[in-house]
Write a protein that holds these residues in place. Structure first.
Motif, PDB file in Angstrom:
ATOM      1  N   THR A 162       1.562   5.168   0.383  1.00 41.21           N
ATOM      2  CA  THR A 162       1.024   6.286   1.160  1.00 41.21           C
ATOM      3  C   THR A 162       1.516   7.620   0.621  1.00 41.21           C
ATOM      4  N   GLY A 221       3.336   4.122   6.752  1.00 37.25           N
ATOM      5  CA  GLY A 221       2.016   4.444   7.279  1.00 37.25           C
ATOM      6  C   GLY A 221       2.089   5.593   8.268  1.00 37.25           C
ATOM      7  N   THR A 232       0.829  -1.196   0.000  1.00 45.09           N
ATOM      8  CA  THR A 232       0.000   0.000   0.000  1.00 45.09           C
ATOM      9  C   THR A 232       0.868   1.253   0.000  1.00 45.09           C
ATOM     10  N   ASP A 276      -0.647   1.870  -5.578  1.00 44.49           N
ATOM     11  CA  ASP A 276      -0.062   0.775  -4.822  1.00 44.49           C
ATOM     12  C   ASP A 276       0.854  -0.026  -5.746  1.00 44.49           C
ATOM     13  N   CYS A 334       4.947  -0.412   6.353  1.00 43.50           N
ATOM     14  CA  CYS A 334       4.278  -0.657   5.082  1.00 43.50           C
ATOM     15  C   CYS A 334       3.210  -1.733   5.277  1.00 43.50           C
TER      16      CYS A 334
END
Length: 109
Positions: free
Chosen positions: A52, A86, A50, A62, A92
């Motif tokens: 960010t 994150g 994912t 992504d 992650c």
């Protein structure tokens, strides 16, 4: 989410320990952190990291990696903080489309 602890690769060698993939895991971010994913299932599967990051006000996509069936083996990384960290834990987030016969190890080089 389970946290994968990176295992340090050394000059004397590393025999990594692999864990069964969970539906979702996290791994600390770092320019020297990589994932090694093995798939012995009869079907291919995907691993999604994912993102960010935001560029010019737009979220980046992504990272999705397909791991082939039966003898699939992929090294994924580096897990760069600028792309994947994150907001809450700096790790992650990783998801797997299938966890049957899939193992993973986090490595630090």
């Amino acid at each position: 989410m389970a946290l994968l602890t990176p295992q340090a690769v050394s000059r004397t060698g590393l025999t990594p320990t692999y864990s069964a993939a969970a539906a979702s895991t996290t791994v600390p971010c770092g320019e020297r952190i990589w994932l090694h994913v093995k798939n012995t299932n009869g079907s291919s599967m995907t691993v999604t990291l994912t993102s960010t990051a935001v560029t010019l006000g737009q979220a980046t996509v992504d990272v999705v990696v397909t791991v082939p069936a039966t003898t699939g083996d992929k090294m994924i990384g580096p897990i760069a903080p600028g792309l994947f960290a994150g907001a809450v834990d700096g790790a992650c987030a990783i998801t797997y489309s299938s966890t049957t016969s899939v193992t993973v190890a986090a490595l630090r080089i």
